[in-house]
Enzyme design. Structure first.
Site, mmCIF file in Angstrom:
data_model
loop_
_atom_site.group_PDB
_atom_site.id
_atom_site.type_symbol
_atom_site.label_atom_id
_atom_site.label_comp_id
_atom_site.label_asym_id
_atom_site.label_seq_id
_atom_site.Cartn_x
_atom_site.Cartn_y
_atom_site.Cartn_z
ATOM 1 N N ALA A 13 0.814 -1.225 0.000
ATOM 2 C CA ALA A 13 0.000 0.000 0.000
ATOM 3 C C ALA A 13 0.846 1.273 0.000
ATOM 4 O O ALA A 13 0.314 2.376 0.073
ATOM 5 C CB ALA A 13 -0.956 -0.007 1.187
ATOM 6 N N VAL A 64 5.912 -9.912 2.573
ATOM 7 C CA VAL A 64 4.800 -10.873 2.473
ATOM 8 C C VAL A 64 5.280 -12.312 2.272
ATOM 9 O O VAL A 64 4.508 -13.251 2.478
ATOM 10 C CB VAL A 64 3.798 -10.502 1.343
ATOM 11 C CG1 VAL A 64 3.172 -9.140 1.583
ATOM 12 C CG2 VAL A 64 4.447 -10.580 -0.036
ATOM 13 N N TYR A 155 5.292 -14.410 -13.786
ATOM 14 C CA TYR A 155 4.251 -13.467 -13.332
ATOM 15 C C TYR A 155 2.848 -13.999 -13.684
ATOM 16 O O TYR A 155 1.944 -13.996 -12.843
ATOM 17 C CB TYR A 155 4.510 -12.120 -14.006
ATOM 18 C CG TYR A 155 3.580 -11.009 -13.600
ATOM 19 C CD1 TYR A 155 3.732 -10.358 -12.379
ATOM 20 C CD2 TYR A 155 2.551 -10.585 -14.432
ATOM 21 C CE1 TYR A 155 2.876 -9.325 -12.010
ATOM 22 C CE2 TYR A 155 1.695 -9.550 -14.075
ATOM 23 C CZ TYR A 155 1.872 -8.921 -12.864
ATOM 24 O OH TYR A 155 1.025 -7.902 -12.491
ATOM 25 N N LYS A 159 -0.237 -15.066 -11.196
ATOM 26 C CA LYS A 159 -1.546 -14.396 -11.247
ATOM 27 C C LYS A 159 -2.674 -15.375 -11.568
ATOM 28 O O LYS A 159 -3.800 -15.206 -11.105
ATOM 29 C CB LYS A 159 -1.498 -13.242 -12.250
ATOM 30 C CG LYS A 159 -0.532 -12.116 -11.861
ATOM 31 C CD LYS A 159 -0.915 -11.496 -10.527
ATOM 32 C CE LYS A 159 -0.051 -10.323 -10.149
ATOM 33 N NZ LYS A 159 -0.466 -9.691 -8.885
ATOM 34 N N ILE A 188 -1.952 -0.561 -15.898
ATOM 35 C CA ILE A 188 -2.256 0.529 -14.970
ATOM 36 C C ILE A 188 -0.978 1.359 -14.789
ATOM 37 O O ILE A 188 0.118 0.810 -14.654
ATOM 38 C CB ILE A 188 -2.730 -0.017 -13.595
ATOM 39 C CG1 ILE A 188 -3.875 -1.046 -13.757
ATOM 40 C CG2 ILE A 188 -3.144 1.134 -12.684
ATOM 41 C CD1 ILE A 188 -5.172 -0.536 -14.344
HETATM 42 P P1 NDP Z 1 4.152 -1.091 -7.665
HETATM 43 O O1 NDP Z 1 5.446 -1.662 -8.148
HETATM 44 O O2 NDP Z 1 3.831 0.330 -7.956
HETATM 45 O O3 NDP Z 1 4.018 -1.322 -6.087
HETATM 46 C C1 NDP Z 1 4.270 -2.595 -5.550
HETATM 47 C C2 NDP Z 1 3.908 -2.599 -4.088
HETATM 48 O O4 NDP Z 1 4.131 -3.926 -3.583
HETATM 49 C C3 NDP Z 1 4.767 -1.655 -3.259
HETATM 50 O O5 NDP Z 1 3.957 -1.082 -2.258
HETATM 51 C C4 NDP Z 1 5.795 -2.599 -2.632
HETATM 52 O O6 NDP Z 1 6.296 -2.153 -1.381
HETATM 53 C C5 NDP Z 1 4.971 -3.854 -2.434
HETATM 54 N N1 NDP Z 1 5.776 -5.064 -2.333
HETATM 55 C C6 NDP Z 1 6.562 -5.639 -3.282
HETATM 56 N N2 NDP Z 1 7.149 -6.741 -2.790
HETATM 57 C C7 NDP Z 1 6.733 -6.871 -1.506
HETATM 58 C C8 NDP Z 1 6.998 -7.806 -0.463
HETATM 59 N N3 NDP Z 1 7.821 -8.846 -0.641
HETATM 60 N N4 NDP Z 1 6.397 -7.622 0.727
HETATM 61 C C9 NDP Z 1 5.575 -6.566 0.929
HETATM 62 N N5 NDP Z 1 5.274 -5.660 -0.010
HETATM 63 C C10 NDP Z 1 5.864 -5.805 -1.211
HETATM 64 O O7 NDP Z 1 3.025 -2.072 -8.258
HETATM 65 P P2 NDP Z 1 1.537 -1.777 -8.787
HETATM 66 O O8 NDP Z 1 0.853 -0.826 -7.898
HETATM 67 O O9 NDP Z 1 1.596 -1.510 -10.234
HETATM 68 O O10 NDP Z 1 0.905 -3.236 -8.635
HETATM 69 C C11 NDP Z 1 0.144 -3.626 -7.525
HETATM 70 C C12 NDP Z 1 -0.442 -5.012 -7.797
HETATM 71 O O11 NDP Z 1 -1.242 -4.953 -8.984
HETATM 72 C C13 NDP Z 1 0.618 -6.080 -8.076
HETATM 73 O O12 NDP Z 1 0.202 -7.300 -7.510
HETATM 74 C C14 NDP Z 1 0.638 -6.172 -9.571
HETATM 75 O O13 NDP Z 1 1.079 -7.421 -10.027
HETATM 76 C C15 NDP Z 1 -0.817 -5.939 -9.896
HETATM 77 N N6 NDP Z 1 -1.053 -5.491 -11.251
HETATM 78 C C16 NDP Z 1 -0.497 -4.327 -11.718
HETATM 79 C C17 NDP Z 1 -0.711 -3.922 -13.012
HETATM 80 C C18 NDP Z 1 -0.131 -2.672 -13.575
HETATM 81 O O14 NDP Z 1 -0.274 -2.447 -14.796
HETATM 82 N N7 NDP Z 1 0.492 -1.811 -12.782
HETATM 83 C C19 NDP Z 1 -1.520 -4.744 -13.927
HETATM 84 C C20 NDP Z 1 -2.066 -5.936 -13.341
HETATM 85 C C21 NDP Z 1 -1.830 -6.285 -12.053
HETATM 86 P P3 NDP Z 1 7.563 -1.127 -1.293
HETATM 87 O O15 NDP Z 1 7.074 0.196 -1.828
HETATM 88 O O16 NDP Z 1 7.877 -1.054 0.141
HETATM 89 O O17 NDP Z 1 8.630 -1.717 -2.149
#
Ligand code: NDP
Length: 246
Positions: A13, A64, A155, A159, A188
């Protein structure tokens, strides 16, 4: 204020889609637990912004992939915010490459974060939801889990796995009034897709609505799936993709 008095735990988040979901929940009156991996400052900023809606928001550092750490985090959220009513498994990573060149470690890292991480949080929130005979679980999948994508075997597998997890958990918990659904976003506009040329004619041509999605497009659906308006929906996968995967 459709989520007044509820507590939501949102993984990943600190940035992107998870950030938008946490803020949208806060706007609807929910207390929010902002789970992050390394971006402490960003997570604190999300909490500060969320708190402006008059709710409680707290940031928790939690990888996580760490089963025990997830357990401690869920316990801490319960103690600090009084429970968990809504769980959003959103944390996710990519480690792209053709299968031919993909390292085993890259396959494992993506599966461990995107799929096993969701299992960890569902597992540790399960008793809380069962005791209350209520709860909403939302897993953030992807259109890649529906269609596959060359260069993203790890990936896409994670998913698609999340969709199987969603439907199984939905069946397991339906008798207790607990709903579990998945959202499958398309492209996104976040850090994850920062390398993509947003005006590229191929991208625009692929998306019937002719634009990338915004994190808020996904958050709007998450608010609906977290609220009582979706009480008769479970085991569903809903695309937020501008028509990409129809
Ligand atoms: P971002 O890369 O912008 O953000 C990823 C988030 O996940 C960050 O808050 C990060 O934390 C957190 N994170 C990553 N690894 C871990 C971990 N091991 N433990 C805890 N937190 C972790 O990603 P998006 O917002 O783009 O994506 C969010 C979700 O949506 C993902 O699951 C992605 O696969 C999915 N998604 C995204 C799409 C897109 O086009 N953007 C399309 C389809 C699905 P920190 O900031 O601390 O690193």
């Amino acid at each position: 204020m459709t989520l007044q008095g509820k507590t939501a735990l949102v993984t990943g988040a600190s940035r992107g889609i998870g950030r938008a979901i946490a803020l949208a929940f806060a706007k609807e009156g929910a207390n929010v637990a902002v789970i992050y991996a390394g971006s402490r400052q960003a997570a604190d900023e999300v909490c500060a912004q969320a708190a402006k809606y008059g709710i409680q928001a707290r940031a928790y550092q939690c990888d996580v992939t760490d089963f025990d750490r997830v357990k401690e985090t869920v316990q801490a959220v319960q103690k600090d915010l009084g429970g968990v009513d809504i769980l959003v498994n959103n944390a996710g990573i990519t480690r792209d490459g053709l299968v031919y060149t993909m390292k085993e470690a890259d396959f494992d890292a993506v599966l461990n974060t995107n799929l096993k991480g969701a299992f960890h949080f569902i597992k540790h929130c399960y008793p809380i939801f069962v005791k209350k005979r209520a709860g909403k679980i939302i897993n953030i999948s992807s259109v890649c889990g529906l269609m596959g994508n060359g260069g993203q075997a790890n990936y896409s597998a994670s998913k698609a796995g999340l969709i199987g997890l969603t439907k199984s958990v939905a069946r397991e918990l339906a008798g207790r009034g607990i709903c579990c659904n998945a959202i499958a976003p398309g492209f996104i506009d976040t850090d994850m897709t920062a390398g993509i040329d947003k005006d590229h004619h191929q991208l625009a041509g692929m998306i019937p609505l002719k634009r990338m999605g915004r994190p808020e497009d996904v958050a709007n659906l998450a608010v609906f799936l977290a609220g009582s308006g979706s009480d008769y929906i479970t085991g569903e996968v809903i695309r937020v993709d501008g028509g990409l995967a129809m």
